[in-house]
Scaffold this motif. Structure first.
Motif, PDB file in Angstrom:
ATOM      1  N   ARG A  53      -9.727   0.168   3.728  1.00 31.84           N
ATOM      2  CA  ARG A  53      -8.540  -0.112   4.543  1.00 31.84           C
ATOM      3  C   ARG A  53      -8.018   1.156   5.186  1.00 31.84           C
ATOM      4  NH1 ARG A  53      -4.575  -3.069   0.635  1.00 31.84           N
ATOM      5  NH2 ARG A  53      -3.152  -2.585   2.351  1.00 31.84           N
ATOM      6  N   ARG A  54      -8.039   2.235   4.438  1.00 33.75           N
ATOM      7  CA  ARG A  54      -7.609   3.517   5.009  1.00 33.75           C
ATOM      8  C   ARG A  54      -8.492   3.921   6.181  1.00 33.75           C
ATOM      9  NH1 ARG A  54      -5.066   7.646   2.882  1.00 33.75           N
ATOM     10  NH2 ARG A  54      -6.821   8.881   3.606  1.00 33.75           N
ATOM     11  N   GLU A  55      -9.785   3.855   5.936  1.00 35.40           N
ATOM     12  CA  GLU A  55     -10.704   4.247   7.002  1.00 35.40           C
ATOM     13  C   GLU A  55     -10.479   3.392   8.245  1.00 35.40           C
ATOM     14  OE1 GLU A  55     -15.072   5.564   6.421  1.00 35.40           O
ATOM     15  OE2 GLU A  55     -15.213   3.486   7.069  1.00 35.40           O
ATOM     16  N   SER A  56     -10.368   2.097   8.004  1.00 32.96           N
ATOM     17  CA  SER A  56     -10.208   1.174   9.121  1.00 32.96           C
ATOM     18  C   SER A  56      -8.901   1.403   9.880  1.00 32.96           C
ATOM     19  CB  SER A  56     -10.294  -0.256   8.596  1.00 32.96           C
ATOM     20  OG  SER A  56      -9.662  -1.125   9.465  1.00 32.96           O
ATOM     21  N   ALA A  57      -7.890   1.883   9.194  1.00 31.66           N
ATOM     22  CA  ALA A  57      -6.614   2.159   9.875  1.00 31.66           C
ATOM     23  C   ALA A  57      -6.614   3.543  10.516  1.00 31.66           C
ATOM     24  CB  ALA A  57      -5.456   2.032   8.876  1.00 31.66           C
ATOM     25  N   GLY A  58      -7.748   4.243  10.409  1.00 27.74           N
ATOM     26  CA  GLY A  58      -7.830   5.563  11.025  1.00 27.74           C
ATOM     27  C   GLY A  58      -7.112   6.635  10.239  1.00 27.74           C
ATOM     28  N   LEU A  59      -7.001   6.447   8.939  1.00 32.13           N
ATOM     29  CA  LEU A  59      -6.249   7.407   8.125  1.00 32.13           C
ATOM     30  C   LEU A  59      -7.156   8.418   7.433  1.00 32.13           C
ATOM     31  CD1 LEU A  59      -3.747   4.886   6.536  1.00 32.13           C
ATOM     32  CD2 LEU A  59      -3.266   6.501   8.366  1.00 32.13           C
ATOM     33  N   GLY A  60      -8.439   8.336   7.675  1.00 29.12           N
ATOM     34  CA  GLY A  60      -9.331   9.314   7.053  1.00 29.12           C
ATOM     35  C   GLY A  60     -10.576   8.642   6.490  1.00 29.12           C
ATOM     36  N   PRO A  61     -11.536   9.443   6.079  1.00 31.38           N
ATOM     37  CA  PRO A  61     -12.822   8.920   5.645  1.00 31.38           C
ATOM     38  C   PRO A  61     -12.721   8.240   4.281  1.00 31.38           C
ATOM     39  CG  PRO A  61     -12.742  11.242   5.197  1.00 31.38           C
ATOM     40  CD  PRO A  61     -11.463  10.907   5.909  1.00 31.38           C
ATOM     41  N   ARG A  62     -13.639   7.332   4.024  1.00 28.98           N
ATOM     42  CA  ARG A  62     -13.558   6.609   2.764  1.00 28.98           C
ATOM     43  C   ARG A  62     -14.153   7.387   1.598  1.00 28.98           C
ATOM     44  NH1 ARG A  62     -17.464   2.397   5.146  1.00 28.98           N
ATOM     45  NH2 ARG A  62     -19.521   3.187   4.662  1.00 28.98           N
ATOM     46  N   GLU A  63     -14.802   8.486   1.873  1.00 30.09           N
ATOM     47  CA  GLU A  63     -15.474   9.223   0.793  1.00 30.09           C
ATOM     48  C   GLU A  63     -14.499   9.936  -0.136  1.00 30.09           C
ATOM     49  OE1 GLU A  63     -16.616   9.187   3.899  1.00 30.09           O
ATOM     50  OE2 GLU A  63     -18.419   8.010   3.477  1.00 30.09           O
ATOM     51  N   ALA A  64     -13.331  10.253   0.361  1.00 32.01           N
ATOM     52  CA  ALA A  64     -12.360  10.934  -0.493  1.00 32.01           C
ATOM     53  C   ALA A  64     -10.979  10.672   0.067  1.00 32.01           C
ATOM     54  CB  ALA A  64     -12.642  12.426  -0.531  1.00 32.01           C
ATOM     55  N   TYR A  65     -10.077  10.349  -0.791  1.00 30.05           N
ATOM     56  CA  TYR A  65      -8.725  10.109  -0.284  1.00 30.05           C
ATOM     57  C   TYR A  65      -7.671  10.285  -1.367  1.00 30.05           C
ATOM     58  CZ  TYR A  65      -9.348   5.332  -2.156  1.00 30.05           C
ATOM     59  OH  TYR A  65      -9.578   4.242  -2.952  1.00 30.05           O
ATOM     60  N   GLU A  66      -6.486  10.461  -0.873  1.00 31.48           N
ATOM     61  CA  GLU A  66      -5.330  10.617  -1.732  1.00 31.48           C
ATOM     62  C   GLU A  66      -4.932   9.256  -2.290  1.00 31.48           C
ATOM     63  OE1 GLU A  66      -0.837  12.426  -1.090  1.00 31.48           O
ATOM     64  OE2 GLU A  66      -2.121  11.941   0.614  1.00 31.48           O
ATOM     65  N   LEU A  67      -4.804   9.183  -3.588  1.00 34.64           N
ATOM     66  CA  LEU A  67      -4.396   7.920  -4.223  1.00 34.64           C
ATOM     67  C   LEU A  67      -3.261   8.215  -5.177  1.00 34.64           C
ATOM     68  CD1 LEU A  67      -4.857   4.921  -4.716  1.00 34.64           C
ATOM     69  CD2 LEU A  67      -6.500   5.522  -6.481  1.00 34.64           C
ATOM     70  N   PRO A  68      -2.042   8.244  -4.646  1.00 38.54           N
ATOM     71  CA  PRO A  68      -0.921   8.775  -5.414  1.00 38.54           C
ATOM     72  C   PRO A  68      -0.326   7.766  -6.382  1.00 38.54           C
ATOM     73  CG  PRO A  68      -0.185   8.162  -3.251  1.00 38.54           C
ATOM     74  CD  PRO A  68      -1.631   7.778  -3.343  1.00 38.54           C
ATOM     75  N   MET A  69      -1.198   7.111  -7.165  1.00 34.59           N
ATOM     76  CA  MET A  69      -0.692   6.148  -8.144  1.00 34.59           C
ATOM     77  C   MET A  69      -0.930   6.692  -9.545  1.00 34.59           C
ATOM     78  SD  MET A  69      -2.170   2.617  -6.522  1.00 34.59           S
ATOM     79  CE  MET A  69      -1.321   1.497  -7.646  1.00 34.59           C
ATOM     80  N   THR A  70       0.037   6.499 -10.417  1.00 37.34           N
ATOM     81  CA  THR A  70      -0.187   6.850 -11.816  1.00 37.34           C
ATOM     82  C   THR A  70      -1.116   5.806 -12.435  1.00 37.34           C
ATOM     83  OG1 THR A  70       1.614   5.501 -12.645  1.00 37.34           O
ATOM     84  CG2 THR A  70       2.164   7.741 -11.957  1.00 37.34           C
ATOM     85  N   GLN A  71      -1.664   6.144 -13.589  1.00 40.41           N
ATOM     86  CA  GLN A  71      -2.552   5.190 -14.250  1.00 40.41           C
ATOM     87  C   GLN A  71      -1.770   3.962 -14.693  1.00 40.41           C
ATOM     88  OE1 GLN A  71      -4.684   7.522 -17.188  1.00 40.41           O
ATOM     89  NE2 GLN A  71      -5.892   8.540 -15.599  1.00 40.41           N
ATOM     90  N   GLU A  72      -0.526   4.143 -14.974  1.00 37.59           N
ATOM     91  CA  GLU A  72       0.346   3.016 -15.288  1.00 37.59           C
ATOM     92  C   GLU A  72       0.438   2.050 -14.097  1.00 37.59           C
ATOM     93  OE1 GLU A  72       3.032   3.285 -18.077  1.00 37.59           O
ATOM     94  OE2 GLU A  72       3.264   1.134 -17.756  1.00 37.59           O
ATOM     95  N   GLN A  73       0.631   2.626 -12.928  1.00 32.90           N
ATOM     96  CA  GLN A  73       0.728   1.790 -11.727  1.00 32.90           C
ATOM     97  C   GLN A  73      -0.602   1.122 -11.402  1.00 32.90           C
ATOM     98  OE1 GLN A  73       2.247   4.948  -9.293  1.00 32.90           O
ATOM     99  NE2 GLN A  73       4.365   4.210  -9.414  1.00 32.90           N
ATOM    100  N   LEU A  74      -1.685   1.869 -11.580  1.00 34.28           N
ATOM    101  CA  LEU A  74      -2.991   1.245 -11.374  1.00 34.28           C
ATOM    102  C   LEU A  74      -3.157   0.062 -12.327  1.00 34.28           C
ATOM    103  CD1 LEU A  74      -5.271   4.387 -10.919  1.00 34.28           C
ATOM    104  CD2 LEU A  74      -4.824   2.614  -9.222  1.00 34.28           C
ATOM    105  N   GLY A  75      -2.741   0.270 -13.568  1.00 37.72           N
ATOM    106  CA  GLY A  75      -2.817  -0.820 -14.538  1.00 37.72           C
ATOM    107  C   GLY A  75      -2.013  -2.032 -14.083  1.00 37.72           C
ATOM    108  N   ASP A  76      -0.835  -1.792 -13.549  1.00 40.28           N
ATOM    109  CA  ASP A  76      -0.005  -2.902 -13.095  1.00 40.28           C
ATOM    110  C   ASP A  76      -0.629  -3.614 -11.904  1.00 40.28           C
ATOM    111  OD1 ASP A  76       1.846  -2.524 -15.068  1.00 40.28           O
ATOM    112  OD2 ASP A  76       3.241  -1.382 -13.840  1.00 40.28           O
ATOM    113  N   ALA A  77      -1.431  -2.909 -11.136  1.00 42.95           N
ATOM    114  CA  ALA A  77      -2.109  -3.552 -10.010  1.00 42.95           C
ATOM    115  C   ALA A  77      -3.341  -4.309 -10.479  1.00 42.95           C
ATOM    116  CB  ALA A  77      -2.506  -2.515  -8.963  1.00 42.95           C
ATOM    117  N   LEU A  78      -3.939  -3.849 -11.560  1.00 45.88           N
ATOM    118  CA  LEU A  78      -5.218  -4.407 -11.991  1.00 45.88           C
ATOM    119  C   LEU A  78      -5.085  -5.381 -13.158  1.00 45.88           C
ATOM    120  CD1 LEU A  78      -7.260  -1.081 -11.776  1.00 45.88           C
ATOM    121  CD2 LEU A  78      -7.519  -3.074 -10.274  1.00 45.88           C
ATOM    122  N   GLY A  79      -3.880  -5.558 -13.650  1.00 40.80           N
ATOM    123  CA  GLY A  79      -3.710  -6.414 -14.816  1.00 40.80           C
ATOM    124  C   GLY A  79      -4.264  -5.782 -16.074  1.00 40.80           C
TER     125      GLY A  79
END
Lengths: 243, 243
Positions: free
Chosen positions: A167-193
DNA sequence: CACGCATCCAAACATATGATAAGCTGATTC
DNA sequence: GAATCAGCTTATCATATGTTTGGATGCGTG
């Protein structure tokens, strides 16, 4: 600040890149009364039960939407990146059924619902574009149901990493090979169940297998094809093509 | 056949009950070129990858939408009852990102996409109504993400029973205290992100606790308030009020 | 009526993920 | 530079749910 480099310019500019809109369509969008507003990390843009009056277009930063269940558990139901129109979902509904919160510092443009609705029906090309954006969001929600319901922690986590990369790449925000993902592991858990602890295990496993590399708050995808395969990820549900 | 008693009459009739539409709006809807079509149980209405050209309005029977993941697992992402417009989700997208299948024998009315889109923008009240229907569906998807991601089997199962009860009642298909639920335990599992075996355990537990009674393919809710509490169910995300 | 087939049900066992706890790291503050 | 705090990491143990299996039930079809 690095994120600012990638800030999206304007709603008209962003829609123009994905839809064929004529001069009058774009004029209509540009004439909307947009108000810029900034939010601190963790600040709420909207709470469940509120009656929102504005759509927000995310210019800079990350925002997410979530629901709270009975035991206090939280489920993140979507993550937004610059270029997303965050609040079309609430536009024709009275009462918000979920919370919207800033993940990082974020800047949005607020547009009054009535103006947006009026434009959507005055300029059908604009209306179709916006409606389509809401349908794509719904499609992503369906994929998330499948992700949480039928994939294990490893697949699930890999899938989220792929989705955000794409989605980032497609929106022109940068390459998909590396990107900033400013979520804590707690937040990732809340997104992933999952729990934060299990997210930690899972990320470590993905890293040990050479699929990704994590550093502070960013991810590098070392082997896109293998990660894609692990995640069972395809782009079809993102409907990236021209509208 | 019992289900037929509850069949929905027409798209115009159904929308009129929930939205304020004037004579011209209703005329427009009635002038749409709808074709009736019947499906056998398990027959596909649409497959992932297809390029649908019609919206379908469900008149009679049950229909569900699902996705298949890498290991062959299936996740049901929505369940539809008479009165639902099944396929607005695909209207402005090119390629279907999920499958649509008949759960029981089902009758639908098919409307060509272009006609529906044209009407939506010619008669804004109709367009708003249809757009809103798609937003409500998206809201239900979000609740399902939370359900599958953050509720345990018992809560999850109870939640689905409450949701379907409420939606049926609200569509005028009968009381929420008892209703026909023609899903196998396997299908319930696919909707809930559980195995059929565990659905069996869970239903039995709910029954042993006096919350529900099952017979063949129907459910009776013995204690709505307790079931609601177990499920952490509220109606807000269904947006039942007038549009 | 017999047969096949789908579904439901129950038991025994396996495992992915959750819960809890403790130490570690790095940033921020005074 | 000590103190604080949020987040990361790892280990141990607990448990909800999955897996496998087998039998019971019911239903349609030949």
């Amino acid at each position: 600040m690095a994120a600012r480099v990638f800030a999206i310019r304007s709603l008209a500019g962003h829609l123009k890149a994905r839809y064929s809109l004529d001069r009058d369509d774009l004029d209509g969008i540009e004439r909307l009364n947009g108000t810029a507003r900034s939010f601190e990390p963790n600040q709420y843009l909207l709470r469940e039960g509120d009656r929102p009056k504005y759509c927000s277009f995310l210019v800079d930063g990350f925002v997410y939407r979530h629901k709270i269940v009975a035991d206090g558990g939280r489920q993140i139901v979507s993550i937004h990146i610059p270029g997303d129109i965050i609040d079309l979902q609430n536009m024709l509904l009275q009462e918000a059924d979920h919370n919207i919160q800033a993940l990082t510092a974020a800047t949005v443009l607020l547009f009054p619902h009535e103006e947006v609705v009026a434009l959507a029906f005055a300029r059908p090309a604009v209306g179709k574009a916006m409606w389509r954006e809401t349908l794509i969001e719904a499609s992503i929600s369906r994929e998330w149901i499948a992700n949480v319901g039928r994939r294990d922690a490893r697949e699930r986590t890999a899938h989220l990493i792929c989705e955000l990369a794409m989605r980032r790449e497609s929106a022109g925000l940068g390459p998909r090979e590396a990107y900033e993902l400013p979520m804590t592991q707690e937040q990732l858990g809340d997104a992933l169940g999952l729990t934060a602890v299990h997210v930690n295990r899972t990320l470590k496993a993905l890293q040990d297998d050479g699929l990704i590399t994590r550093s502070k708050r960013s991810v590098a995808v070392n082997d896109w094809e293998r990660l894609r395969a692990v995640a069972d990820f395809t782009t079809n549900y993102l409907h990236l093509g021209q509208g």
